[in-house]
Design a protein around this motif. Structure first.
Motif, PDB file in Angstrom:
ATOM      1  N   ARG A  69       0.843  -1.203   0.000  1.00 32.04           N
ATOM      2  CA  ARG A  69       0.000   0.000   0.000  1.00 32.04           C
ATOM      3  C   ARG A  69       0.875   1.250   0.000  1.00 32.04           C
ATOM      4  NH1 ARG A  69      -1.776   2.923   4.304  1.00 32.04           N
ATOM      5  NH2 ARG A  69      -3.849   3.015   3.426  1.00 32.04           N
ATOM      6  N   MET A  70       2.000   1.215   0.742  1.00 34.75           N
ATOM      7  CA  MET A  70       2.911   2.358   0.744  1.00 34.75           C
ATOM      8  C   MET A  70       3.521   2.563  -0.633  1.00 34.75           C
ATOM      9  SD  MET A  70       4.386   4.844   2.353  1.00 34.75           S
ATOM     10  CE  MET A  70       4.409   4.583   4.134  1.00 34.75           C
ATOM     11  N   LEU A  71       3.949   1.488  -1.265  1.00 30.76           N
ATOM     12  CA  LEU A  71       4.537   1.603  -2.592  1.00 30.76           C
ATOM     13  C   LEU A  71       3.501   2.110  -3.595  1.00 30.76           C
ATOM     14  CD1 LEU A  71       6.597  -1.725  -2.608  1.00 30.76           C
ATOM     15  CD2 LEU A  71       7.418   0.580  -2.095  1.00 30.76           C
ATOM     16  N   TYR A  72       2.276   1.592  -3.509  1.00 29.98           N
ATOM     17  CA  TYR A  72       1.222   2.033  -4.420  1.00 29.98           C
ATOM     18  C   TYR A  72       0.931   3.523  -4.237  1.00 29.98           C
ATOM     19  CZ  TYR A  72      -3.244   2.154  -6.913  1.00 29.98           C
ATOM     20  OH  TYR A  72      -4.260   2.452  -7.787  1.00 29.98           O
ATOM     21  N   SER A  73       1.003   3.993  -2.978  1.00 25.72           N
ATOM     22  CA  SER A  73       0.724   5.404  -2.707  1.00 25.72           C
ATOM     23  C   SER A  73       1.729   6.323  -3.386  1.00 25.72           C
ATOM     24  CB  SER A  73       0.736   5.669  -1.191  1.00 25.72           C
ATOM     25  OG  SER A  73       2.071   5.726  -0.681  1.00 25.72           O
ATOM     26  N   GLN A  74       2.890   5.783  -3.759  1.00 27.25           N
ATOM     27  CA  GLN A  74       3.914   6.562  -4.449  1.00 27.25           C
ATOM     28  C   GLN A  74       3.914   6.298  -5.953  1.00 27.25           C
ATOM     29  OE1 GLN A  74       6.451   8.834  -3.130  1.00 27.25           O
ATOM     30  NE2 GLN A  74       4.824   8.942  -1.599  1.00 27.25           N
ATOM     31  N   GLY A  75       2.825   5.711  -6.432  1.00 26.55           N
ATOM     32  CA  GLY A  75       2.659   5.554  -7.870  1.00 26.55           C
ATOM     33  C   GLY A  75       3.272   4.311  -8.458  1.00 26.55           C
ATOM     34  N   ILE A  76       3.677   3.359  -7.606  1.00 24.50           N
ATOM     35  CA  ILE A  76       4.276   2.120  -8.107  1.00 24.50           C
ATOM     36  C   ILE A  76       3.156   1.127  -8.408  1.00 24.50           C
ATOM     37  CG2 ILE A  76       5.779   0.182  -7.502  1.00 24.50           C
ATOM     38  CD1 ILE A  76       7.323   2.194  -5.724  1.00 24.50           C
ATOM     39  N   PRO A  77       2.991   0.675  -9.623  1.00 23.88           N
ATOM     40  CA  PRO A  77       1.868  -0.208  -9.973  1.00 23.88           C
ATOM     41  C   PRO A  77       1.948  -1.540  -9.222  1.00 23.88           C
ATOM     42  CG  PRO A  77       2.915   0.685 -11.948  1.00 23.88           C
ATOM     43  CD  PRO A  77       3.828   0.999 -10.805  1.00 23.88           C
ATOM     44  N   LEU A  78       0.804  -2.034  -8.785  1.00 24.95           N
ATOM     45  CA  LEU A  78       0.777  -3.327  -8.109  1.00 24.95           C
ATOM     46  C   LEU A  78       1.212  -4.449  -9.045  1.00 24.95           C
ATOM     47  CD1 LEU A  78      -2.486  -3.076  -5.954  1.00 24.95           C
ATOM     48  CD2 LEU A  78      -0.117  -2.658  -5.270  1.00 24.95           C
ATOM     49  N   GLN A 100      13.966  -5.734  -6.261  1.00 27.28           N
ATOM     50  CA  GLN A 100      14.744  -4.530  -6.562  1.00 27.28           C
ATOM     51  C   GLN A 100      13.884  -3.284  -6.438  1.00 27.28           C
ATOM     52  OE1 GLN A 100      18.149  -4.645  -7.343  1.00 27.28           O
ATOM     53  NE2 GLN A 100      18.098  -2.406  -7.146  1.00 27.28           N
ATOM     54  N   ILE A 101      12.661  -3.351  -6.931  1.00 25.36           N
ATOM     55  CA  ILE A 101      11.751  -2.207  -6.803  1.00 25.36           C
ATOM     56  C   ILE A 101      11.505  -1.901  -5.334  1.00 25.36           C
ATOM     57  CG2 ILE A 101       9.378  -1.435  -7.193  1.00 25.36           C
ATOM     58  CD1 ILE A 101       9.429  -3.079  -9.805  1.00 25.36           C
ATOM     59  N   PHE A 102      11.232  -2.926  -4.557  1.00 23.84           N
ATOM     60  CA  PHE A 102      11.009  -2.758  -3.121  1.00 23.84           C
ATOM     61  C   PHE A 102      12.233  -2.117  -2.456  1.00 23.84           C
ATOM     62  CE2 PHE A 102      11.303  -5.240   1.055  1.00 23.84           C
ATOM     63  CZ  PHE A 102      10.528  -4.323   1.761  1.00 23.84           C
ATOM     64  N   ALA A 103      13.415  -2.630  -2.753  1.00 28.58           N
ATOM     65  CA  ALA A 103      14.638  -2.140  -2.120  1.00 28.58           C
ATOM     66  C   ALA A 103      14.919  -0.688  -2.496  1.00 28.58           C
ATOM     67  CB  ALA A 103      15.817  -3.029  -2.511  1.00 28.58           C
ATOM     68  N   GLU A 104      14.736  -0.340  -3.759  1.00 31.15           N
ATOM     69  CA  GLU A 104      14.999   1.033  -4.197  1.00 31.15           C
ATOM     70  C   GLU A 104      14.055   2.027  -3.540  1.00 31.15           C
ATOM     71  OE1 GLU A 104      14.719   0.802  -8.408  1.00 31.15           O
ATOM     72  OE2 GLU A 104      16.701  -0.144  -8.658  1.00 31.15           O
ATOM     73  N   ASN A 105      12.921   1.546  -3.088  1.00 33.17           N
ATOM     74  CA  ASN A 105      11.926   2.429  -2.466  1.00 33.17           C
ATOM     75  C   ASN A 105      11.779   2.189  -0.966  1.00 33.17           C
ATOM     76  OD1 ASN A 105      10.437   3.954  -4.806  1.00 33.17           O
ATOM     77  ND2 ASN A 105      10.782   1.856  -5.534  1.00 33.17           N
ATOM     78  N   ARG A 110      10.663   4.899   6.176  1.00 35.97           N
ATOM     79  CA  ARG A 110      11.329   5.520   7.309  1.00 35.97           C
ATOM     80  C   ARG A 110      10.307   6.024   8.331  1.00 35.97           C
ATOM     81  NH1 ARG A 110      15.631   8.983   3.626  1.00 35.97           N
ATOM     82  NH2 ARG A 110      17.174   7.311   3.356  1.00 35.97           N
ATOM     83  N   GLY A 111      10.546   5.675   9.594  1.00 36.55           N
ATOM     84  CA  GLY A 111       9.685   6.150  10.671  1.00 36.55           C
ATOM     85  C   GLY A 111       8.394   5.378  10.844  1.00 36.55           C
ATOM     86  N   THR A 112       8.141   4.378  10.004  1.00 34.23           N
ATOM     87  CA  THR A 112       6.899   3.614  10.098  1.00 34.23           C
ATOM     88  C   THR A 112       7.122   2.335  10.895  1.00 34.23           C
ATOM     89  OG1 THR A 112       7.283   2.286   8.110  1.00 34.23           O
ATOM     90  CG2 THR A 112       6.241   4.456   7.808  1.00 34.23           C
ATOM     91  N   PRO A 113       6.051   1.763  11.474  1.00 38.38           N
ATOM     92  CA  PRO A 113       6.202   0.473  12.145  1.00 38.38           C
ATOM     93  C   PRO A 113       6.647  -0.628  11.190  1.00 38.38           C
ATOM     94  CG  PRO A 113       3.884   1.144  12.059  1.00 38.38           C
ATOM     95  CD  PRO A 113       4.695   2.320  11.648  1.00 38.38           C
ATOM     96  N   SER A 114       6.256  -0.540   9.915  1.00 36.67           N
ATOM     97  CA  SER A 114       6.704  -1.553   8.945  1.00 36.67           C
ATOM     98  C   SER A 114       8.224  -1.588   8.869  1.00 36.67           C
ATOM     99  CB  SER A 114       6.125  -1.262   7.559  1.00 36.67           C
ATOM    100  OG  SER A 114       4.727  -1.440   7.546  1.00 36.67           O
ATOM    101  N   ARG A 115       8.856  -0.429   8.898  1.00 34.10           N
ATOM    102  CA  ARG A 115      10.322  -0.374   8.876  1.00 34.10           C
ATOM    103  C   ARG A 115      10.886  -1.081  10.109  1.00 34.10           C
ATOM    104  NH1 ARG A 115      14.502   3.062   6.911  1.00 34.10           N
ATOM    105  NH2 ARG A 115      16.438   2.319   7.868  1.00 34.10           N
ATOM    106  N   THR A 116      10.283  -0.842  11.273  1.00 36.20           N
ATOM    107  CA  THR A 116      10.754  -1.491  12.496  1.00 36.20           C
ATOM    108  C   THR A 116      10.663  -2.998  12.380  1.00 36.20           C
ATOM    109  OG1 THR A 116      10.067   0.410  13.835  1.00 36.20           O
ATOM    110  CG2 THR A 116      10.381  -1.675  14.994  1.00 36.20           C
ATOM    111  N   TRP A 117       9.501  -3.495  11.917  1.00 36.15           N
ATOM    112  CA  TRP A 117       9.307  -4.936  11.821  1.00 36.15           C
ATOM    113  C   TRP A 117      10.261  -5.548  10.798  1.00 36.15           C
ATOM    114  CZ3 TRP A 117       3.534  -3.670  10.853  1.00 36.15           C
ATOM    115  CH2 TRP A 117       2.947  -3.239  12.040  1.00 36.15           C
ATOM    116  N   LEU A 118      10.362  -4.913   9.631  1.00 30.45           N
ATOM    117  CA  LEU A 118      11.185  -5.482   8.568  1.00 30.45           C
ATOM    118  C   LEU A 118      12.663  -5.479   8.951  1.00 30.45           C
ATOM    119  CD1 LEU A 118       9.315  -3.908   5.551  1.00 30.45           C
ATOM    120  CD2 LEU A 118       9.643  -6.365   5.905  1.00 30.45           C
TER     121      LEU A 118
END
Length: 471
Positions: A69-78, A100-105, A110-118
């Motif tokens: 959902r975060m990636l989609y919010s930045q215009g990255i197609p599902l 690679q797409i995930f890593a580049e983005n 940053r600052g989200t709970p997803s970052r903490t968990w991952l």
């Protein structure tokens, strides 16, 4: 630029030394307790078949709507993330390209709970010591992919490594629970149980509702064209789910509306909705009536009832129609609990043998509605911060707003409510740290004795969830 991946041992603890020292001590006493995961959405086939996870993208990106959902919010197609379409049109199949797409983005988190968990998963599970980025993407992919091929990274081995005592998955009443049966037949000691999620046959707006009723009839041998037969079919499935280990039901209705119609009124309403031509108001009233019916059945069979209202599900119709449910486009909405729950509570709220756990996506209701309700009705308990609020800040706000009225013992500890299996230890670790921070503050303020705080830390980390879910 490559940065080191460091998990500070004092992460999330207070800057104030006195409180930090207390929080550390409390955390040390609970950090290694077994994990009770009483509600979630992991795939039971993982534990039934115990086959290696496919690849890093399949494991960490495709199942996790927090991620895409975060990636989609930045215009990255599902489609570029390999999310399957409803009509089978092609999407990206190369897991390395998806990664690679995930890593580049990854900086987006940053600052989200997803970052903490991952980051916790990367550091603790896969022993990585540099941050994920476009430059380190393939290093990450190679490490994770190679680890996933090792026996100690099979689902059952990870279950045991994570010190999970019990995990509950969530299934439709139309599910045959074959994977749960396979787990039971295997002799493996890991405890994986199901939870009864009847929305497909309780919600007239659920896709295929009329066909679902016909399938329910076929499964149970009951006549679901009649009100009495429909209720009998639901009781039948609840018995089956209990036999397969279920201790709870789960209801994801759009609102907290309940109703307490007469038998004749309920029957007339059912006949209308079961034909598939009811109004929006009829559908809402029927969902409300069925919450009360489910509560009555819980008094009969002892299943704990969970209500998860307040999500405007599939808000983005374009995404829903192309990709289906659970694609990150469910949005919190304002929820009225006081008036909406009154019909149900008037009918069964004073029953001490009934246990209803309320969740919310509407934080404004914590202190105004939910804590006073749970602080009075014997049937009610409060679930932990859910979904958009299961973050350090959300957990702190929850404790601040509900404890003064509901106390600790009208809450049920923590549950992770996740599809992301590898993040379960990280999520519970965050919850344990934040509860210890809150308890340390009470001790520092001389509002709680330190020995009481140690008892509470264990209760919040382990005992309350085990008791509330009858585990």
């Amino acid at each position: 630029m490559t940065r080191p991946l460091i998990l500070h041992p004092d992460r999330l603890f207070p800057a104030d030394k006195t409180s930090r020292d207390i929080a550390r001590s409390l955390y040390q006493s609970v950090k290694d307790l077994p994990i009770i995961s009483p509600h979630g959405h992991t795939d039971p086939s993982w534990f039934a078949d115990n086959q290696p996870f496919g690849n890093p993208a399949d494991l960490l990106i495709r199942p996790d709507h927090y991620v895409f959902r975060m990636l989609y919010s930045q215009g990255i197609p599902l489609e570029s993330l390999g999310i399957r379409t409803q009509d089978g049109t092609p999407v990206e199949q190369d897991p390395r390209k998806i990664w690679q797409i995930f890593a580049e983005n990854y900086y987006l988190f940053r600052g989200t709970p997803s970052r903490t968990w991952l980051d916790t998963v990367f550091h603790d599970v896969f022993e990585l010591d540099v941050q994920l980025s476009g430059d380190t993407a393939q290093q990450y992919y190679e490490r994770i992919d190679s680890y996933l091929r090792q026996p100690e990274f099979l689902p059952r081995a990870l279950f045991e490594r994570f010190n999970i005592e019990v995990i509950a998955t969530t299934e439709s009443p139309l599910d045959d629970l074959r994977h749960h049966q396979k787990i039971l037949d295997s002799g493996w000691k890991g405890r994986v149980i199901t939870a009864f999620r009847p929305d497909p046959v309780l919600d007239p707006d659920f896709e295929g509702f009329v066909d679902n009723l016909a399938q329910l009839a076929e499964i149970t041998g009951e006549d679901t064209s009649t009100w009495s037969g429909y209720l009998a079919a639901l009781r039948n499935r609840r018995v089956f789910f209990k036999q397969m280990g279920a201790t709870s039901t789960d209801h994801g209705h759009p609102t907290a509306t309940t109703a307490n119609l007469s038998a004749s009124e309920a029957e007339a309403l059912f006949l209308k909705v079961s034909r598939g031509n009811c109004s929006a108001a009829d559908a809402e009233l029927f969902r409300g009536q069925m919450l009360t019916e489910m509560a009555r059945m819980s008094i009969e069979d002892g299943l704990v009832m969970q209500i998860h209202p307040g999500s405007f599900r599939n808000h983005n119709r374009v995404v829903f129609e192309r990709f289906g449910r659970d694609k990150g486009c469910d949005i919190p909405s304002q929820t009225d609990y006081v008036h909406a729950l009154q019909p149900l509570l008037e009918a069964v709220g004073n029953e001490p043998e009934l246990s209803i756990i309320l969740f919310t996506l509407d934080e404004t209701s914590y202190s105004r509605e939910l804590a006073p309700l749970a602080g009075h009705y014997p049937a009610l308990k409060l679930g932990p911060s859910w979904w958009f609020h299961d973050s350090p800040e959300g957990m702190r706000r929850f404790r601040e707003q509900v404890t003064e009225t509901a106390g600790f013992y009208n809450t049920v500890g923590f549950n992770d409510d996740t599809r992301a299996f590898l993040s379960i230890p990280a999520r519970h670790d965050v919850a344990r740290r934040m509860d210890c921070v809150w308890l340390a503050q009470l001790v520092s303020d001389h509002r709680l004795q330190e020995d009481e705080a140690f008892e509470l830390a264990a209760d919040l980390a382990y005992n309350l969830a085990k008791k509330a879910y009858k585990l």
